[in-house]
Write a protein that holds these residues in place. Structure first.
Motif, PDB file in Angstrom:
ATOM      1  N   VAL A 152      -8.188   0.686 -13.561  1.00  7.36           N
ATOM      2  CA  VAL A 152      -8.364  -0.469 -12.685  1.00  7.36           C
ATOM      3  C   VAL A 152      -8.180  -0.042 -11.222  1.00  7.36           C
ATOM      4  O   VAL A 152      -7.257   0.720 -10.907  1.00  7.36           O
ATOM      5  CB  VAL A 152      -7.330  -1.578 -13.025  1.00  7.36           C
ATOM      6  N   LYS A 153      -9.056  -0.547 -10.360  1.00 11.54           N
ATOM      7  CA  LYS A 153      -8.951  -0.249  -8.934  1.00 11.54           C
ATOM      8  C   LYS A 153      -9.201  -1.520  -8.126  1.00 11.54           C
ATOM      9  O   LYS A 153      -9.612  -2.557  -8.649  1.00 11.54           O
ATOM     10  CB  LYS A 153      -9.966   0.834  -8.538  1.00 11.54           C
ATOM     11  N   GLN A 201       0.815  -1.220   0.000  1.00  9.52           N
ATOM     12  CA  GLN A 201       0.000   0.000   0.000  1.00  9.52           C
ATOM     13  C   GLN A 201       0.848   1.271   0.000  1.00  9.52           C
ATOM     14  O   GLN A 201       0.586   2.213   0.750  1.00  9.52           O
ATOM     15  CB  GLN A 201      -0.951  -0.006   1.205  1.00  9.52           C
ATOM     16  N   SER A 202       1.837   1.300  -0.872  1.00  5.64           N
ATOM     17  CA  SER A 202       2.753   2.453  -0.909  1.00  5.64           C
ATOM     18  C   SER A 202       2.573   3.345  -2.135  1.00  5.64           C
ATOM     19  O   SER A 202       3.110   4.450  -2.178  1.00  5.64           O
ATOM     20  CB  SER A 202       4.203   1.963  -0.862  1.00  5.64           C
ATOM     21  N   GLN A 203       1.810   2.874  -3.134  1.00  9.91           N
ATOM     22  CA  GLN A 203       1.754   3.583  -4.414  1.00  9.91           C
ATOM     23  C   GLN A 203       0.370   4.160  -4.696  1.00  9.91           C
ATOM     24  O   GLN A 203      -0.647   3.522  -4.440  1.00  9.91           O
ATOM     25  CB  GLN A 203       2.159   2.650  -5.551  1.00  9.91           C
ATOM     26  N   LYS A 212      -2.275   1.732  -2.910  1.00 13.68           N
ATOM     27  CA  LYS A 212      -3.081   2.268  -1.824  1.00 13.68           C
ATOM     28  C   LYS A 212      -4.556   1.968  -2.088  1.00 13.68           C
ATOM     29  O   LYS A 212      -4.959   1.727  -3.219  1.00 13.68           O
ATOM     30  CB  LYS A 212      -2.859   3.775  -1.686  1.00 13.68           C
ATOM     31  N   ASP A 213      -5.355   2.019  -1.031  1.00 10.55           N
ATOM     32  CA  ASP A 213      -6.775   1.662  -1.167  1.00 10.55           C
ATOM     33  C   ASP A 213      -7.498   2.511  -2.207  1.00 10.55           C
ATOM     34  O   ASP A 213      -8.394   2.029  -2.894  1.00 10.55           O
ATOM     35  CB  ASP A 213      -7.478   1.784   0.191  1.00 10.55           C
ATOM     36  N   GLU A 214      -7.114   3.776  -2.326  1.00 12.86           N
ATOM     37  CA  GLU A 214      -7.753   4.664  -3.301  1.00 12.86           C
ATOM     38  C   GLU A 214      -6.898   4.826  -4.553  1.00 12.86           C
ATOM     39  O   GLU A 214      -7.158   5.704  -5.378  1.00 12.86           O
ATOM     40  CB  GLU A 214      -8.002   6.045  -2.665  1.00 12.86           C
ATOM     41  N   GLY A 215      -5.877   3.990  -4.685  1.00  6.48           N
ATOM     42  CA  GLY A 215      -4.977   4.085  -5.825  1.00  6.48           C
ATOM     43  C   GLY A 215      -5.607   3.571  -7.111  1.00  6.48           C
ATOM     44  O   GLY A 215      -6.702   3.001  -7.117  1.00  6.48           O
ATOM     45  N   VAL A 216      -4.889   3.768  -8.208  1.00  5.52           N
ATOM     46  CA  VAL A 216      -5.426   3.400  -9.515  1.00  5.52           C
ATOM     47  C   VAL A 216      -4.315   2.806 -10.387  1.00  5.52           C
ATOM     48  O   VAL A 216      -3.153   3.198 -10.301  1.00  5.52           O
ATOM     49  CB  VAL A 216      -6.060   4.634 -10.208  1.00  5.52           C
ATOM     50  N   ILE A 217      -4.693   1.827 -11.198  1.00  5.50           N
ATOM     51  CA  ILE A 217      -3.793   1.229 -12.188  1.00  5.50           C
ATOM     52  C   ILE A 217      -4.304   1.615 -13.575  1.00  5.50           C
ATOM     53  O   ILE A 217      -5.494   1.447 -13.870  1.00  5.50           O
ATOM     54  CB  ILE A 217      -3.756  -0.308 -12.070  1.00  5.50           C
TER      55      ILE A 217
END
Length: 244
Positions: free
Chosen positions: A242-243, A151-153, A183-188
Motif C-alpha cells: 500500500v502506498k 512523514q517520519s516513517q 513518507k511520500d515514497e514510503g510503503v505499508i
C-alpha cells in the motif's frame, strides 16, 4: 513448528471439542440401524477429524514454512539497507521484531502492540511471550492514534495483526494515521488471511476471525491510500503493498 504449536495451544479447546464430537458421532453410529443415517454419522465424524488435521497442516504451511515472517519477497519492494525508520504493528504476538533487528541492526524499529486486541485475554498468550519475548521498547497504541511525527516513517509493517482492529471506522482511522506518518515514497505492508473460500475449507468457522478482501480494499481506499500490489504468500494469505 514454533508458531504452529502456539496455534494449537490457542485453539486447543476447539480441537478437543471437535475430537469429542467426532468420537460421539462415531460411537452413536454403531447403535443406529438405519444404514444411510449410520453412514452419514461416520462421514461427519471423519470430516471433523480431517478438518482438524487440515487446519494444523495449513497453519504449518502458512506460519512456519512460508515467507510470511521472513519478508524475503519484499526485496524488490523495500531496500532494507537504505531504510531507516520502520514501524512493526502486532497484536500481543511478535515473532518478527527480534529477527528483523538481527538482520538489519541499523534499523530504527518502533514496535507497536494494538491495545485491547482479542489475544490479550487468551490463556496461551503468556506462553507465546516466552517463545517470542516482547520487544523491551514496544509501545501500546490505539488504532486511531500513532504517536509519531508526520512523514517520519519509511515502512509500516502489519503482519497478521491489523484484522484485530475490529471496527471498520477504526481501521480507516488507522490507515489515515499511517498515511500521515508515512513518507511520500514510503510503503505499508499488510499481510493477512482473508475470509474466503480457501480459508473456510481449511479453517472452518475460524475464517470468521479474518476480514474479506473487499473490506480491506474499502478501508484502505477510504483512508486515501491505494493498493499497488496484491501478492499471494501461500494459498491462505495475501500481502497487500500500500502506498499514498
Amino acid at each position: 513448528m514454533k508458531i504452529t504449536k502456539l496455534v494449537i495451544l490457542f485453539n486447543h479447546h476447539k480441537i478437543l471439542l471437535g475430537i469429542v464430537v467426532s468420537a460421539i458421532l462415531l460411537l452413536v453410529s454403531f447403535y443406529i440401524h438405519i444404514d444411510w443415517f449410520q453412514l452419514l454419522l461416520r462421514i461427519l465424524s471423519t470430516l471433523i477429524v480431517l478438518n482438524i488435521i487440515a487446519s494444523i497442516i495449513a497453519s504449518y504451511i502458512l506460519y512456519d514454512n512460508s515467507d510470511l515472517y521472513e519478508l524475503n519477497s519484499l526485496k524488490g519492494i523495500i531496500d532494507w539497507e537504505k531504510t531507516k525508520n520502520v514501524i512493526l504493528v502486532h497484536a500481543s504476538f511478535d515473532p518478527l521484531s527480534t529477527e528483523l533487528k538481527k538482520k538489519y541492526p541499523d534499523l530504527n524499529l518502533t514496535v507497536c502492540d494494538i491495545f485491547g486486541n482479542r489475544h490479550e485475554k487468551e490463556k496461551g498468550i503468556e506462553t507465546s511471550k516466552k517463545v517470542f519475548p516482547p520487544n523491551p521498547k514496544e509501545i501500546k497504541i490505539s488504532p486511531n492514534k500513532l504517536p509519531l511525527e508526520d512523514q517520519s516513517q519509511d515502512v509500516i509493517l502489519g503482519i497478521t495483526a491489523l484484522h484485530e482492529i475490529l471496527d471498520h471506522n477504526q481501521r480507516v482511522l488507522f490507515f489515515k494515521e499511517a498515511k500521515r506518518i508515512l513518507k511520500d515514497e514510503g510503503v505499508i505492508i499488510v499481510s493477512e488471511q482473508f475470509r474466503d473460500f480457501t480459508n473456510f475449507v481449511f479453517f472452518n468457522i475460524g475464517a470468521f476471525h479474518f476480514l474479506s478482501q473487499r473490506k480491506w480494499k474499502k478501508a484502505i481506499s477510504e483512508a486515501g491510500l491505494k493498493i499497488i500490489e496484491n501478492n499471494k504468500i501461500t494459498f491462505f494469505a495475501n500481502m497487500l503493498v500500500v502506498k499514498k
